[in-house]
Design a protein around this motif. Structure first.
Motif, short mmCIF file in Angstrom:
data_model
loop_
_atom_site.label_atom_id
_atom_site.label_comp_id
_atom_site.label_asym_id
_atom_site.label_seq_id
_atom_site.Cartn_x
_atom_site.Cartn_y
_atom_site.Cartn_z
N MET A 1 29.53 20.98 66.34
CA MET A 1 30.35 22.03 66.28
C MET A 1 31.75 21.51 66.56
SD MET A 1 30.13 25.73 68.47
CE MET A 1 31.50 25.53 69.50
N ASN A 2 32.87 22.28 66.10
CA ASN A 2 34.17 21.91 66.38
C ASN A 2 34.42 22.27 67.87
OD1 ASN A 2 37.03 21.57 66.35
ND2 ASN A 2 37.10 22.49 64.40
N ASN A 3 35.02 21.36 68.78
CA ASN A 3 35.17 21.96 69.99
C ASN A 3 36.78 22.65 70.09
OD1 ASN A 3 33.10 21.34 71.05
ND2 ASN A 3 33.69 19.04 71.61
N ASN A 4 37.31 22.63 68.98
CA ASN A 4 38.82 23.50 68.90
C ASN A 4 38.49 24.88 68.41
OD1 ASN A 4 40.13 20.94 69.27
ND2 ASN A 4 40.40 20.62 67.07
N LYS A 5 39.14 25.67 69.32
CA LYS A 5 38.55 26.99 69.36
C LYS A 5 39.46 27.66 68.04
CE LYS A 5 39.60 31.30 71.70
NZ LYS A 5 40.20 31.79 73.07
N PRO A 6 38.65 28.11 66.98
CA PRO A 6 39.43 28.66 65.99
C PRO A 6 40.29 29.67 66.17
CG PRO A 6 36.87 29.22 65.89
CD PRO A 6 37.35 28.58 66.89
N ASN A 7 41.27 29.85 65.46
CA ASN A 7 42.24 30.93 65.79
C ASN A 7 42.10 32.14 64.71
OD1 ASN A 7 44.57 32.46 66.63
ND2 ASN A 7 46.00 31.33 65.13
N ILE A 8 41.09 32.78 65.13
CA ILE A 8 40.81 34.04 64.28
C ILE A 8 41.60 35.16 64.39
CG2 ILE A 8 38.34 33.05 63.64
CD1 ILE A 8 38.51 36.22 65.70
N VAL A 9 41.64 36.26 63.40
CA VAL A 9 42.07 37.65 63.83
C VAL A 9 40.90 38.58 63.18
CG1 VAL A 9 43.95 39.12 62.89
CG2 VAL A 9 44.18 36.73 63.43
N LEU A 10 41.14 39.61 64.02
CA LEU A 10 39.94 40.61 63.54
C LEU A 10 40.85 41.83 62.84
CD1 LEU A 10 37.52 41.35 66.45
CD2 LEU A 10 37.35 40.01 64.56
N SER A 11 40.85 41.90 61.41
CA SER A 11 41.68 43.06 60.70
C SER A 11 40.64 44.05 60.50
CB SER A 11 42.23 42.13 59.73
OG SER A 11 42.84 42.93 58.63
N ARG A 12 41.33 45.30 60.48
CA ARG A 12 40.57 46.43 60.16
C ARG A 12 40.27 46.54 58.78
NH1 ARG A 12 38.53 51.03 63.12
NH2 ARG A 12 39.93 51.26 65.01
N LEU A 13 39.13 46.60 58.41
CA LEU A 13 38.63 46.92 57.10
C LEU A 13 39.38 48.12 56.31
CD1 LEU A 13 36.64 45.79 54.72
CD2 LEU A 13 35.22 47.91 55.37
N GLN A 14 40.04 47.37 55.02
CA GLN A 14 40.58 48.66 54.18
C GLN A 14 39.85 49.18 53.13
OE1 GLN A 14 43.99 49.15 54.80
NE2 GLN A 14 43.68 47.97 56.72
N ALA A 111 35.18 35.27 67.32
CA ALA A 111 35.14 36.82 66.87
C ALA A 111 34.59 37.75 68.02
CB ALA A 111 34.38 37.02 65.47
N TRP A 112 33.40 37.31 68.57
CA TRP A 112 32.89 38.05 69.63
C TRP A 112 33.56 38.24 70.65
CZ3 TRP A 112 30.06 41.89 69.87
CH2 TRP A 112 29.86 42.18 71.30
N LYS A 113 34.39 37.06 71.23
CA LYS A 113 35.48 37.23 72.41
C LYS A 113 36.43 38.25 71.90
CE LYS A 113 34.14 32.61 74.21
NZ LYS A 113 34.37 31.68 75.07
N ALA A 114 36.81 38.20 70.59
CA ALA A 114 38.01 38.99 70.33
C ALA A 114 37.51 40.35 70.59
CB ALA A 114 38.35 38.87 68.89
N VAL A 115 36.21 40.73 70.04
CA VAL A 115 35.76 42.10 70.32
C VAL A 115 35.52 42.43 71.82
CG1 VAL A 115 33.43 43.34 70.06
CG2 VAL A 115 34.34 41.93 68.07
N GLU A 116 35.46 41.62 72.61
CA GLU A 116 35.23 42.02 73.76
C GLU A 116 36.59 42.26 74.59
OE1 GLU A 116 33.21 39.12 76.21
OE2 GLU A 116 31.20 39.57 75.34
N SER A 117 37.59 41.40 74.13
CA SER A 117 39.05 41.65 74.38
C SER A 117 39.58 43.11 73.91
CB SER A 117 39.88 40.65 74.02
OG SER A 117 39.79 39.32 74.57
#
Length: 186
Positions: A1-14, A111-117
Motif C-alpha cells: 500500500m502506498n503510505n502517501n495519503k491520497p488527496n481525494i475529494v467527495l463530489s456530490r453525484l450529479q 474517502a471514509w475519513k472524509a465522510v467522518e469529517s
C-alpha cells in the motif's frame, strides 16, 4: 500500500452521472466477486450482477441519502452512498466502492475519513457486507475502525427480510453487520 495519503475529494453525484455511477458500482462489485470466486461466480442478483441496478437505485433514492463520487486528480475512482439521521446522530454507509484499477492505494480509507469529517454529528455508523468479501471485512475492521456486531444468516436475518422469506436464505445471503461508535472528544 502506498503510505502517501491520497488527496481525494467527495463530489456530490450529479443527475447526469447517475447511470455511470451505477455501472461503475456494478463493475467494482463484479470484479471483487470474480477475484474471490473466479468467473463461475454464483453470488449474483437479478440481471446477473453481484449488486443489482434496483439495489443501487433503492440506495440512491432512499430518504436522507447522500451520494458522492470519490474523485482523485480529477478522475472518478469510486463512489459512496450514505443515509444520515442527523438528529439521532446515526449514519449508514449504504454503498462504498473503489474502481478496481485504484485498489490498494488508500483511496477507500481516505474517502471514509472524509465522510467522518463531513458528518461530525454522526456518532454511530453502520454498514453491512457479504461474508465472502474478505477485502471489505479487512477494510472496515482494520482500516476504518468498525466492529462486527451481527451475523445475518438463515437463522438470524436482517430486518428487511420478512419471517416467511427467511427459509429462502442460503450461504450466499450471509452478511456481517459492522458498527463504528465515535466517542465525542469531551
Amino acid at each position: 500500500m502506498n503510505n502517501n495519503k491520497p488527496n481525494i475529494v467527495l463530489s456530490r453525484l450529479q443527475e447526469e452521472d447517475r447511470e455511470q455511477f451505477i455501472l461503475d458500482n456494478q463493475w467494482a462489485f463484479r470484479y471483487g466477486a470474480h477475484m474471490e470466486f473466479g468467473m463461475r461466480d454464483d453470488h449474483l442478483e437479478d440481471g446477473g450482477e453481484v449488486i443489482s441496478r434496483s439495489t443501487i437505485e433503492k440506495c440512491l433514492d432512499r430518504e436522507n441519502s447522500e451520494t458522492y463520487r470519490i474523485v482523485l486528480d480529477g478522475k472518478h475512482v469510486g463512489g459512496l452512498v450514505l443515509s444520515i439521521d442527523s438528529k439521532a446522530g446515526k449514519g449508514e454507509l449504504e454503498l462504498l466502492f473503489v474502481s478496481p484499477d485504484a485498489h490498494s492505494k488508500g483511496i477507500g480509507q481516505a474517502a471514509w475519513k472524509a465522510v467522518e469529517s463531513l458528518h461530525p454529528e454522526v456518532h454511530v455508523w453502520e454498514t453491512i457486507t457479504p461474508y465472502f468479501e474478505k477485502r471489505n471485512i479487512h477494510f472496515y475492521v482494520n482500516r476504518c475502525g468498525f466492529h462486527i456486531v451481527e451475523f445475518w444468516n438463515k437463522h438470524h436475518h436482517g430486518p428487511a427480510v420478512p419471517e416467511e422469506e427467511s427459509g429462502n436464505w442460503d450461504e450466499d445471503d450471509e452478511m456481517f453487520v459492522f458498527r463504528k461508535v465515535i466517542q465525542s472528544p469531551d
